[in-house]
Design a protein around this motif. Sequence first.
Motif, PDB file in Angstrom:
ATOM      1  N   UNK A   1      33.766  53.451  43.056  1.00 44.95           N
ATOM      2  CA  UNK A   1      35.106  53.637  42.503  1.00 44.95           C
ATOM      3  C   UNK A   1      35.591  52.419  41.768  1.00 44.95           C
ATOM      4  N   UNK A   2      36.804  52.503  41.241  1.00 46.23           N
ATOM      5  CA  UNK A   2      37.357  51.412  40.446  1.00 46.23           C
ATOM      6  C   UNK A   2      37.909  50.280  41.305  1.00 46.23           C
ATOM      7  N   UNK A   3      37.765  49.070  40.782  1.00 46.53           N
ATOM      8  CA  UNK A   3      38.337  47.878  41.394  1.00 46.53           C
ATOM      9  C   UNK A   3      39.232  47.224  40.338  1.00 46.53           C
ATOM     10  N   UNK A   4      40.154  46.393  40.801  1.00 46.78           N
ATOM     11  CA  UNK A   4      41.136  45.829  39.870  1.00 46.78           C
ATOM     12  C   UNK A   4      41.310  44.339  40.102  1.00 46.78           C
ATOM     13  N   UNK A   5      41.151  43.585  39.038  1.00 44.75           N
ATOM     14  CA  UNK A   5      41.398  42.146  39.150  1.00 44.75           C
ATOM     15  C   UNK A   5      42.154  41.673  37.921  1.00 44.75           C
ATOM     16  N   UNK A   6      43.176  40.893  38.174  1.00 44.38           N
ATOM     17  CA  UNK A   6      43.967  40.383  37.052  1.00 44.38           C
ATOM     18  C   UNK A   6      43.324  39.108  36.540  1.00 44.38           C
ATOM     19  N   UNK A   7      42.430  39.273  35.559  1.00 47.22           N
ATOM     20  CA  UNK A   7      41.726  38.121  35.008  1.00 47.22           C
ATOM     21  C   UNK A   7      41.673  38.270  33.506  1.00 47.22           C
ATOM     22  N   UNK A   8      41.365  37.188  32.818  1.00 50.04           N
ATOM     23  CA  UNK A   8      41.172  37.282  31.373  1.00 50.04           C
ATOM     24  C   UNK A   8      39.869  38.005  31.107  1.00 50.04           C
ATOM     25  N   UNK A   9      39.914  39.075  30.326  1.00 51.66           N
ATOM     26  CA  UNK A   9      38.685  39.830  30.076  1.00 51.66           C
ATOM     27  C   UNK A   9      37.664  39.022  29.277  1.00 51.66           C
ATOM     28  N   UNK A  10      36.409  39.284  29.522  1.00 50.46           N
ATOM     29  CA  UNK A  10      35.339  38.737  28.699  1.00 50.46           C
ATOM     30  C   UNK A  10      34.127  39.639  28.905  1.00 50.46           C
ATOM     31  N   UNK A  11      32.993  39.256  28.350  1.00 49.11           N
ATOM     32  CA  UNK A  11      31.822  40.114  28.487  1.00 49.11           C
ATOM     33  C   UNK A  11      31.516  40.341  29.962  1.00 49.11           C
ATOM     34  N   UNK A  12      31.448  41.593  30.385  1.00 43.33           N
ATOM     35  CA  UNK A  12      31.123  41.904  31.762  1.00 43.33           C
ATOM     36  C   UNK A  12      32.267  41.672  32.733  1.00 43.33           C
ATOM     37  N   UNK A  13      33.471  41.576  32.183  1.00 41.61           N
ATOM     38  CA  UNK A  13      34.610  41.373  33.079  1.00 41.61           C
ATOM     39  C   UNK A  13      35.826  42.086  32.519  1.00 41.61           C
ATOM     40  N   UNK A  14      36.272  43.086  33.284  1.00 42.49           N
ATOM     41  CA  UNK A  14      37.438  43.860  32.883  1.00 42.49           C
ATOM     42  C   UNK A  14      38.455  43.822  34.010  1.00 42.49           C
ATOM     43  N   UNK A  15      39.650  44.271  33.716  1.00 50.76           N
ATOM     44  CA  UNK A  15      40.675  44.283  34.764  1.00 50.76           C
ATOM     45  C   UNK A  15      40.539  45.516  35.652  1.00 50.76           C
ATOM     46  N   UNK A  16      40.010  46.576  35.089  1.00 49.53           N
ATOM     47  CA  UNK A  16      39.610  47.712  35.921  1.00 49.53           C
ATOM     48  C   UNK A  16      38.126  47.926  35.676  1.00 49.53           C
ATOM     49  N   UNK A  17      37.366  47.935  36.724  1.00 47.34           N
ATOM     50  CA  UNK A  17      35.925  48.095  36.565  1.00 47.34           C
ATOM     51  C   UNK A  17      35.399  48.870  37.763  1.00 47.34           C
ATOM     52  N   UNK A  18      34.188  49.369  37.623  1.00 51.52           N
ATOM     53  CA  UNK A  18      33.649  50.255  38.668  1.00 51.52           C
ATOM     54  C   UNK A  18      32.550  49.568  39.451  1.00 51.52           C
ATOM     55  N   UNK A  19      32.589  49.802  40.746  1.00 48.94           N
ATOM     56  CA  UNK A  19      31.530  49.272  41.593  1.00 48.94           C
ATOM     57  C   UNK A  19      30.981  50.373  42.479  1.00 48.94           C
ATOM     58  N   UNK A  20      29.693  50.233  42.779  1.00 48.23           N
ATOM     59  CA  UNK A  20      29.076  51.055  43.803  1.00 48.23           C
ATOM     60  C   UNK A  20      28.590  50.078  44.858  1.00 48.23           C
ATOM     61  N   UNK A  21      29.021  50.274  46.084  1.00 52.86           N
ATOM     62  CA  UNK A  21      28.675  49.294  47.105  1.00 52.86           C
ATOM     63  C   UNK A  21      28.177  49.939  48.384  1.00 52.86           C
ATOM     64  N   UNK A  22      27.481  49.160  49.183  1.00 57.53           N
ATOM     65  CA  UNK A  22      27.053  49.643  50.494  1.00 57.53           C
ATOM     66  C   UNK A  22      27.402  48.595  51.536  1.00 57.53           C
TER      67      UNK A  22
ATOM     68  N   UNK B   1      45.766  45.451  28.329  1.00 58.19           N
ATOM     69  CA  UNK B   1      44.642  44.525  28.205  1.00 58.19           C
ATOM     70  C   UNK B   1      43.657  44.699  29.361  1.00 58.19           C
ATOM     71  N   UNK B   2      42.387  44.694  29.007  1.00 61.41           N
ATOM     72  CA  UNK B   2      41.364  44.647  30.042  1.00 61.41           C
ATOM     73  C   UNK B   2      40.989  45.971  30.681  1.00 61.41           C
ATOM     74  N   UNK B   3      41.535  47.077  30.170  1.00 62.21           N
ATOM     75  CA  UNK B   3      41.099  48.377  30.683  1.00 62.21           C
ATOM     76  C   UNK B   3      40.505  49.162  29.524  1.00 62.21           C
ATOM     77  N   UNK B   4      39.738  50.169  29.845  1.00 56.02           N
ATOM     78  CA  UNK B   4      39.114  50.921  28.762  1.00 56.02           C
ATOM     79  C   UNK B   4      39.034  52.389  29.101  1.00 56.02           C
ATOM     80  N   UNK B   5      38.978  53.181  28.038  1.00 62.18           N
ATOM     81  CA  UNK B   5      38.777  54.612  28.200  1.00 62.18           C
ATOM     82  C   UNK B   5      37.287  54.859  28.232  1.00 62.18           C
ATOM     83  N   UNK B   6      36.866  55.655  29.152  1.00 57.49           N
ATOM     84  CA  UNK B   6      35.446  55.969  29.247  1.00 57.49           C
ATOM     85  C   UNK B   6      35.264  57.381  28.727  1.00 57.49           C
ATOM     86  N   UNK B   7      34.791  57.460  27.502  1.00 60.31           N
ATOM     87  CA  UNK B   7      34.725  58.757  26.819  1.00 60.31           C
ATOM     88  C   UNK B   7      33.354  59.383  27.006  1.00 60.31           C
ATOM     89  N   UNK B   8      33.181  60.550  26.443  1.00 60.40           N
ATOM     90  CA  UNK B   8      31.864  61.165  26.435  1.00 60.40           C
ATOM     91  C   UNK B   8      31.025  60.445  25.388  1.00 60.40           C
TER      92      UNK B   8
END
Length: 424
Positions: A108-129, A8-15
């Motif tokens: 890179x990827x970040x991980x949070x154990x939360x209930x997924x919804x629009x714009x919220x996944x358990x593995x998601x990518x961030x670019x930060x400075x 739950x909450x992760x996705x494959x990022x395909x071409x």
Amino acid sequence: MAMINAPKGVEDILFPRASYYEEIEKKAGNFFSLYGYKKIMVPTFEKTELFLRSVGQETDVGKQMYTFKDKGGRSISLRPEGTAGIVRAYVEHKIYAKEKNWKVYYAGPMFRYERPQAGRLREFYQIGVECFGEESPWLDVEIIEMAHDFLKGMGLDNIQVQVNSIGCKKCRYKYIEELKVYLGKYLDVLCSTCRRRFRYNPLRILDCKSATCRAVLEKAPRIQDFTCSSCQEHFDKVTGGLCRLKIAHTINPYLVRGLDYYTRTIFEIISSYLGSQDAVCAGGRYDNLVEQLGGPPTPATGFAIGVERLLFSLEKAGVDLSKPAPQGVFMATIGEKSVEEAIQVASIIRSQGIAVKINLTNKGLSSQLKQANRENFSWVLIIGEGEIRKGKFILKNMHSGMQQEIETEEFEVFSNFLKGDASS
RNA sequence: GUGAGCGUAGCUCAGUCCGGUUAGAGCACUGGGUUGUGGCCCCAGUGGCCGGGGGUUCAAAUCCCCCCGCUCACCCCA
């Protein structure tokens, strides 16, 4: 056998989506480097304690981490955000003793154990400075400008910059006391969640969505009336600087942070294309965190962009990301022998840097051309029995429909053929 | 953790309210029209444990119960 699907909450990022991620990171890196930021990489997991200590007490952040014991019995957590690891690296490598300003970015990827919804996944990518060692409000201005201009430059037309100041530890503490005094009088009017927040995170009540809570907040004390003179001056310079740079922004007195390491300037950039989770970028100043993690008192500022949210917004905005890469040559084969020949020819052509896809099925030629057409190939090389016998193959241009024979030896300079023919 | 909506072909969906022949469409795929030449057109075909299990009934994609999954919202939001 039963199928195993992704957790739950992760996705494959395909071409082609994966290439969009690449493109976004590349553009971000190029852009941030104009401001002097260098890329660094830190681990995707750290000691759990790092994250717990960085966020402070008063949240259930700990519950929303992927935490496990490694084989040595140590408590480890997948990183739920980027800042803590970067700060740890800053302190661990004693960067403060080497560089006055440390300006870095990461992705890179970040991980949070939360209930997924629009714009919220358990593995998601961030670019930060992150930028360490600079307390000037002009840095805040510059960093907000950088985030804003990057998003605009990507083609996001609908963003809104919101800023606020939550003061330093002292003035925030005073403010929270006053806020509690005020809200305490309306406890029975507030929603049940806010009654709970009242105890452990009263600042959070400020961005409650319930209408009744909002009504109560109308007359609530505002942080601006409690910030000390130096915090106030800092914030005035930030907003003044943004105006000077003509960065459209709104001051949102209800913008807050759940964590207590933030100080002074905080900001979010929201996109109207998103759902309930509408911040595409969030950041701010955290002058206490380095010290909190064992380093010397060091001012710092940073932000993170959510890649999925950015991508979604860009799609909504109708922005075209990277065009499909040039496809090269499709090799149509008819029969086993023909495949055998094609594989050798393909190797010669690829050595010239041209992509080749070989048909390995026994489909008819008609169907192969249909496939080549569908997959956007500009060129088809037809290798049939007759062609093998003659030592000459048919090169067909899919746009013009023209075709010509080319000889085996000519594959050495195959790229000339692809360029030579018109209408490609 | 709480609530709501949804789950039928590879994809998008109709059919479910009001149970009743062999479960449909479009797109995609394969073949043919064209013995080895794509896009447009025409014809044909492949493909479904109707999310899973149980129940009611002469009869269930359709009604009832349980479970699973997805989605959105709340919570939380680093």
